[in-house]
Design a protein around this motif. Structure first.
Motif, PDB file in Angstrom:
ATOM      1  N   ASN A   1      -0.342  12.108  -2.699  1.00 31.77           N
ATOM      2  CA  ASN A   1      -1.566  11.375  -2.417  1.00 31.77           C
ATOM      3  C   ASN A   1      -2.248  10.813  -3.498  1.00 31.77           C
ATOM      4  O   ASN A   1      -2.087  11.152  -4.577  1.00 31.77           O
ATOM      5  CB  ASN A   1      -2.210  12.481  -1.331  1.00 31.77           C
ATOM      6  N   VAL A   2      -3.202   9.998  -3.064  1.00 28.69           N
ATOM      7  CA  VAL A   2      -4.029   9.267  -4.177  1.00 28.69           C
ATOM      8  C   VAL A   2      -4.814  10.182  -4.853  1.00 28.69           C
ATOM      9  O   VAL A   2      -4.955   9.990  -6.270  1.00 28.69           O
ATOM     10  CB  VAL A   2      -4.883   8.283  -3.231  1.00 28.69           C
ATOM     11  N   LYS A   3      -5.455  11.279  -4.383  1.00 27.44           N
ATOM     12  CA  LYS A   3      -6.039  12.191  -5.053  1.00 27.44           C
ATOM     13  C   LYS A   3      -5.331  12.703  -6.216  1.00 27.44           C
ATOM     14  O   LYS A   3      -5.740  12.596  -7.353  1.00 27.44           O
ATOM     15  CB  LYS A   3      -6.578  13.238  -4.164  1.00 27.44           C
ATOM     16  N   ASN A   4      -4.029  13.387  -5.983  1.00 26.39           N
ATOM     17  CA  ASN A   4      -3.201  13.803  -7.071  1.00 26.39           C
ATOM     18  C   ASN A   4      -3.004  12.942  -8.020  1.00 26.39           C
ATOM     19  O   ASN A   4      -3.018  13.134  -9.163  1.00 26.39           O
ATOM     20  CB  ASN A   4      -1.980  14.132  -6.309  1.00 26.39           C
ATOM     21  N   ASP A   5      -2.550  11.501  -7.480  1.00 26.40           N
ATOM     22  CA  ASP A   5      -2.230  10.417  -8.687  1.00 26.40           C
ATOM     23  C   ASP A   5      -3.581  10.039  -9.718  1.00 26.40           C
ATOM     24  O   ASP A   5      -3.120   9.923 -10.824  1.00 26.40           O
ATOM     25  CB  ASP A   5      -1.834   9.491  -8.079  1.00 26.40           C
TER      26      ASP A   5
ATOM     27  N   GLU B   1      -5.885  12.337 -10.434  1.00 21.71           N
ATOM     28  CA  GLU B   1      -6.083  13.335 -11.594  1.00 21.71           C
ATOM     29  C   GLU B   1      -4.997  13.682 -12.583  1.00 21.71           C
ATOM     30  O   GLU B   1      -5.232  14.107 -13.644  1.00 21.71           O
ATOM     31  CB  GLU B   1      -6.168  14.743 -10.752  1.00 21.71           C
ATOM     32  N   ASP B   2      -3.734  12.926 -12.218  1.00 29.23           N
ATOM     33  CA  ASP B   2      -2.586  13.069 -13.205  1.00 29.23           C
ATOM     34  C   ASP B   2      -2.493  11.883 -14.226  1.00 29.23           C
ATOM     35  O   ASP B   2      -2.299  10.773 -13.831  1.00 29.23           O
ATOM     36  CB  ASP B   2      -1.482  13.137 -12.262  1.00 29.23           C
TER      37      ASP B   2
ATOM     38  N   MET C   1       0.914  -1.170  -0.097  1.00 32.61           N
ATOM     39  CA  MET C   1      -0.144  -0.020   0.085  1.00 32.61           C
ATOM     40  C   MET C   1       0.978   1.298   0.000  1.00 32.61           C
ATOM     41  O   MET C   1       1.780   1.329   0.724  1.00 32.61           O
ATOM     42  CB  MET C   1      -0.956   0.011   1.186  1.00 32.61           C
ATOM     43  N   GLY C   2       0.429   2.175  -0.853  1.00 34.41           N
ATOM     44  CA  GLY C   2       1.308   3.483  -0.915  1.00 34.41           C
ATOM     45  C   GLY C   2       2.176   3.419  -2.150  1.00 34.41           C
ATOM     46  O   GLY C   2       2.685   4.378  -2.497  1.00 34.41           O
ATOM     47  N   GLU C   3       2.916   2.368  -2.325  1.00 32.30           N
ATOM     48  CA  GLU C   3       4.117   2.264  -3.174  1.00 32.30           C
ATOM     49  C   GLU C   3       3.665   2.616  -4.487  1.00 32.30           C
ATOM     50  O   GLU C   3       4.097   3.369  -5.660  1.00 32.30           O
ATOM     51  CB  GLU C   3       4.843   0.952  -3.405  1.00 32.30           C
ATOM     52  N   GLU C   4       2.238   2.442  -4.805  1.00 28.80           N
ATOM     53  CA  GLU C   4       1.664   2.668  -6.304  1.00 28.80           C
ATOM     54  C   GLU C   4       1.322   4.411  -6.405  1.00 28.80           C
ATOM     55  O   GLU C   4       1.088   4.810  -7.548  1.00 28.80           O
ATOM     56  CB  GLU C   4       0.494   2.067  -6.699  1.00 28.80           C
ATOM     57  N   ILE C   5       1.520   5.010  -5.276  1.00 31.31           N
ATOM     58  CA  ILE C   5       1.360   6.583  -5.453  1.00 31.31           C
ATOM     59  C   ILE C   5       2.998   6.991  -5.150  1.00 31.31           C
ATOM     60  O   ILE C   5       3.080   8.443  -4.720  1.00 31.31           O
ATOM     61  CB  ILE C   5       0.333   7.087  -4.612  1.00 31.31           C
TER      62      ILE C   5
ATOM     63  N   SER D   1       0.828   9.649 -13.744  1.00 33.59           N
ATOM     64  CA  SER D   1       1.090   9.413 -12.393  1.00 33.59           C
ATOM     65  C   SER D   1       1.622   7.950 -12.326  1.00 33.59           C
ATOM     66  O   SER D   1       1.558   7.211 -12.948  1.00 33.59           O
ATOM     67  CB  SER D   1      -0.066   9.675 -11.496  1.00 33.59           C
ATOM     68  N   ILE D   2       2.161   8.023 -11.141  1.00 31.69           N
ATOM     69  CA  ILE D   2       2.624   6.496 -10.571  1.00 31.69           C
ATOM     70  C   ILE D   2       1.719   5.501 -10.848  1.00 31.69           C
ATOM     71  O   ILE D   2       1.667   4.512 -11.343  1.00 31.69           O
ATOM     72  CB  ILE D   2       3.439   6.682  -9.362  1.00 31.69           C
ATOM     73  N   PHE D   3       0.781   6.128 -10.072  1.00 29.58           N
ATOM     74  CA  PHE D   3      -0.645   4.900 -10.035  1.00 29.58           C
ATOM     75  C   PHE D   3      -1.034   4.552 -11.530  1.00 29.58           C
ATOM     76  O   PHE D   3      -1.146   3.304 -11.494  1.00 29.58           O
ATOM     77  CB  PHE D   3      -1.939   5.832  -9.256  1.00 29.58           C
ATOM     78  N   ARG D   4      -1.122   5.459 -12.378  1.00 28.77           N
ATOM     79  CA  ARG D   4      -1.592   5.098 -13.828  1.00 28.77           C
ATOM     80  C   ARG D   4      -0.382   4.246 -14.215  1.00 28.77           C
ATOM     81  O   ARG D   4      -0.741   3.304 -15.061  1.00 28.77           O
ATOM     82  CB  ARG D   4      -1.615   6.306 -14.570  1.00 28.77           C
TER      83      ARG D   4
END
Ligand code: GLC
Length: 546
Positions: A443-447, A449-450, A361-365, A453-456
């Motif tokens: 944070n997740v919200k930023n990721d 929206e981008d 958890m959290g590495e994806e952002i 992002s790392i999440f994407r």
């Protein structure tokens, strides 16, 4: 369950999402975040223990294996979590801590009260002399590995904290109890099991001193009956379930043992966690001594485990992060100037190798180390113990903080950063462990929206695995073996092949590889051409040829 195309997400429940303002994550909080995990694309969630525990070691000191700790919720909440997860095609993996129990567990209490049956659930010895433990072994959390019990004028073994008493696996009743516990959770719809430090359950002896005055690990690691006990456990519980997925946490193990633990035909576990690659920044193999990570050693260990396990028809769990490790991004990447690039590069390496990737958890952002500067911010028993030990050894506080900032397990345990509101959206109360102060930026919200992002990027990596059999099953071969800043490898299956390139440093890196016929499948810097001769800082690329 076939696990070759799956990706597992690890939730540290205490820090994921609080729903009732008590500063602790809970099950109802997790339920509200399942859609987020579905969007990421993962198949299974491993939960660190949520069963009843005094929390001396954050749940790894289990006092009741069959009850949810009320701070996390109720059995009904768990049933709902399970239903809601399965609705989204997500399976659940529970953490089984069977090497030891809390001394608050009923078995231990009955043992201390003098019931012979339960006394035999644990490991007791007479001291060498009054006040002197049976052996000189050190516990993994500092201090002697034996605790004196006045009731018997004997000592019990604890490889971890004194409140975590080692179970006596030579006792058939203990083994049956453990199988029953697995079956209890199977009856609740759990198909996945992670077995905590499971290669320590069978001891060669507990009567010999460690000649080096260390923890005595040569006497209890990969012990004489461990394979037999695991086969028996499988036959009595999860092995009866064709959909089961299991992983054993293997402390200081060997390749030969892992080939047996997770071999296709050995009837033990689906896969193993090993840690050799996460000691490359330990000076002289000592966790509390710092050195920059040894890239050559990292490459060799990753590649040797890939090829060794593949030859042995065995299976690796792939990971750089978990709740016991500092954040890999802060450790092997650059969490400032190249935070995005290096987070994506490290993820590329993990997700493109042969094995089952785990996302903590959290590495994806791109969450980073906690950066705590005061001992009062630390909660972890290992960290607070070592603080005292290093002080006694004469290290300055400044030096000790520096070490903890790099090595403490609390670095990875800070609350999940959901948004830029108070406490990063984790809780409306006071979090049990402070939120990392970079949450406004990370944070997740930023990721979400981008688009870049790392999440994407994690979504794309997970997708690539799902779509390409060669990533799931292809054989691994290292490329550019002698390169001093690039880790590169090839995966092949039939006529398909994939080349993965990863620059681990903040400088450009020249490479010489014939890449004709390859197409760019994924780049962390938006590169589209595939004839690469120079990699940018922390660049990673996945190229496919069909
Ligand atoms: C494992 C767990 C760790 C725990 C230890 C003792 O290594 O991952 O968190 O402290 O076992 O149970």
């Amino acid at each position: 369950m076939s696990f070759k195309d799956k990706v597992v997400y690890q939730i540290y429940p205490k820090s994921f999402q609080d729903s009732d303002g008590d500063g602790w994550g809970d099950i109802r909080g997790i339920i509200t975040r399942l859609d987020y995990l579905k969007e990421l694309g993962i198949d299974c969630i491993w939960f660190n223990p949520m069963t009843v525990s005094p929390q001396r070691d954050n749940g790894y000191d289990v006092a009741d294996y069959r009850a949810i700790d009320p701070r996390y919720g109720t059995m009904e909440d768990f049933a709902e979590l399970s239903r809601e997860a399965h609705k989204r095609g997500i399976d659940i993996m529970f953490d089984m801590v069977f090497n030891h129990t809390s001394i608050e567990h009923e078995w231990f209490k009955r043992a201390i009260a003098g019931e012979t049956k339960y006394k035999n659930y644990y490991i007791w010895r007479k001291g060498k002399a009054p006040g002197v433990p049976p052996t000189n072994w050190q516990s993994k959390f500092a201090g002697p590995a034996w605790e004196y019990a006045e009731a018997f004028d004997e000592w019990y073994l604890h490889l971890f904290d004194p409140t975590q008493a080692d179970l006596n696996w030579e006792n058939p009743d203990v083994r049956q109890e453990c199988a029953d516990i697995v079956n209890f959770w199977r009856s609740k719809g759990v198909h996945g099991f992670r077995f905590d430090v499971v290669n320590l359950i069978s001891k060669y002896t507990v009567d010999e001193d460690d000649p080096n005055n260390f923890d005595g690990r040569q006497f209890y690691t990969d012990g004489p009956h461990v394979h037999e006990y695991l086969k028996e456990l499988a036959a009595r519980s999860f092995g009866q379930d064709p959909d089961s997925i299991t992983v054993g946490e293997m402390s200081s193990t060997t390749m030969d043992n892992c080939i047996s633990y997770s071999g296709e035909e050995t009837g033990e576990l689906s896969m193993v966690f090993t840690f050799h690659h996460l000691k490359v920044d330990y000076k002289n193999q000592m966790k509390w001594e710092l050195q920059p990570f040894d890239f050559k050693a990292l490459k060799k260990l990753l590649s040797d485990w890939q090829t060794g396990m593949q030859e042995g028809k065995a299976w690796n769990a792939l990971f750089l992060n978990n709740h016991d490790q500092p954040r890999a991004l802060s450790r092997f990447g650059n969490d400032r100037e190249y935070r995005k690039e290096s987070a994506k590069m490290l993820a590329t390496v993990i997700h493109m190798m042969r094995g089952t990737p785990y996302v903590y958890m959290g590495e994806e952002i791109g969450m980073t180390n906690a950066g705590f500067t005061d001992i009062r911010q630390y909660v972890d028993v290992e960290s607070t113990n070592i603080f005292k030990v290093l002080k006694e050894q004469g290290k300055s506080e400044e030096e000790i903080y520096h070490i903890l900032q790099e090595r403490s397990r609390d670095n990875a345990r800070t609350p999940m950063q959901w948004d830029d509101s108070l406490n990063a959206g984790f809780t409306s109360g006071t979090p049990w462990l402070q939120v990392c102060d970079r949450y406004k930026e990370i944070n997740v919200k930023n990721d979400l929206e981008d688009p870049d992002s790392i999440f994407r990027y994690y979504q794309k990596l997970i997708q690539l695995r799902k779509e390409n059999k060669v990533i799931q099953e292809g054989t691994f071969r290292q490329l550019l073996e002698d390169h001093t800043s690039v880790f590169a490898f090839q995966r092949t299956l039939g006529t398909e092949d994939v080349v993965v390139l990863a620059n681990f440093y903040g400088n450009e890196a020249e490479i010489t590889l014939d890449l004709t016929g390859y197409e760019m499948a994924l780049s962390n810097i938006g590169r589209t051409d595939s004839d690469i001769t120079v990699l940018k800082p922390y660049e990673a690329a996945v190229l496919i040829r069909r």
